[in-house]
Design an enzyme around this catalytic site. Structure first.
Site, PDB file in Angstrom:
ATOM      1  CB  SER A 195      -0.898   0.023   1.238  1.00  0.00           C
ATOM      2  OG  SER A 195      -1.525   1.284   1.390  1.00  0.00           O
ATOM      3  CE1 TYR A 231      -4.244  -2.332   4.998  1.00  0.00           C
ATOM      4  CE2 TYR A 231      -3.401  -0.270   4.102  1.00  0.00           C
ATOM      5  CZ  TYR A 231      -3.916  -1.533   3.916  1.00  0.00           C
ATOM      6  OH  TYR A 231      -4.098  -2.012   2.631  1.00  0.00           O
TER       7      TYR A 231
END
Length: 242
Positions: free
Chosen positions: A135, A148
């Site tokens: 990501s 995250y």
């Protein structure tokens, strides 16, 4: 070029979004693809019905025993794409213990155990392609995605550590890191006109990406044409990380 005939692939989290498009792309190029999801068998079947030469498998990657069962269903494969992830948004000091554990278990622990489970078969064949999905949040500092981002950064480090170990056996392992992609996960945020404008303003290319922007890079890494690429990361974020 980009011929995967005779190859078998597992794509986690492939009932929708980026994972679905990756699975569809690999299947179009000749691979037999195992479609995995966690919500229901029916969801897996619905996705599989849209992709030729695919097999639906329900699996909860939070449980190591479920990863063992997944392997029992698929057997050895040529390609492993770990796309599934879990994302909770919260202030850094307000995550619950469950939110912490679930994100790390799915985004990092499952990565490790999936690779550990499928690596021996690839090693025997002297061929393997492993791709993890990261990501842009590995690089950007998002006020509600601190954990995250950490899980994705750790996953990328695992990829780099394993690449030189796997390379002598003809196995490549790489990480693909998407930016903001139009998926169900991002729908609520992107449906807000004000928030959407702020996001687009932060992307040099000037638009939100789509799953089809990610799949070609994954395909390259899974094919013979990508044989000389390992231990690297491909950022597909419209320049957002810059």
């Amino acid at each position: 070029m980009f011929d995967l005939s005779g190859k078998t692939a597992v794509v986690t989290g492939s009932t929708r979004g980026i994972g679905f498009d990756i699975a569809k792309t690999l299947a179009k190029c000749g691979a037999k693809v195992y479609i995995t999801g966690v919500k229901s068998v029916d969801e897996c079947k619905r996705a599989s019905e849209q992709i030729e030469n695919s097999v639906p498998v329900m699996v909860n990657l939070l449980e190591k025993d479920e990863i063992d069962k997944l392997y029992q269903t698929t057997g050895d494969v040529d390609i492993l794409v770990h796309n599934a992830s879990i994302q909770y948004k919260n202030k850094w000091n307000e995550f619950s213990e469950d939110e912490y554990d679930i994100q790390f278990n799915c985004n990092l622990k499952a990565t490790y155990y999936l690779i550990k489970k499928y690596h021996p078969g690839m090693q025997k064949k002297k061929f393997g392609r492993i791709v993890t999905l990261g990501s842009v949040n590995q690089y950007n500092q998002h006020p509600e995605l601190s954990l995250y981002g950490v899980t994705k950064a750790a996953q990328a480090k695992l990829v780099k550590n394993l690449a030189p170990i796997f390379a002598p056996d003809g196995i490549t392992i790489n990480n693909v890191a998407p930016g903001v992609i139009s998926t169900l996960r991002n729908k609520e945020v992107l449906d807000n006109p004000e928030t959407r404008k702020k996001i687009i303003d932060a992307i040099p290319c000037g638009f939100i990406g789509e799953p089809k922007d990610i799949s070609p890079a994954v395909l390259l890494l899974c094919c013979e044409e990508g044989r000389y690429i390992t231990g690297t990361e491909i950022l597909i974020d419209g320049g957002m990380s810059l």
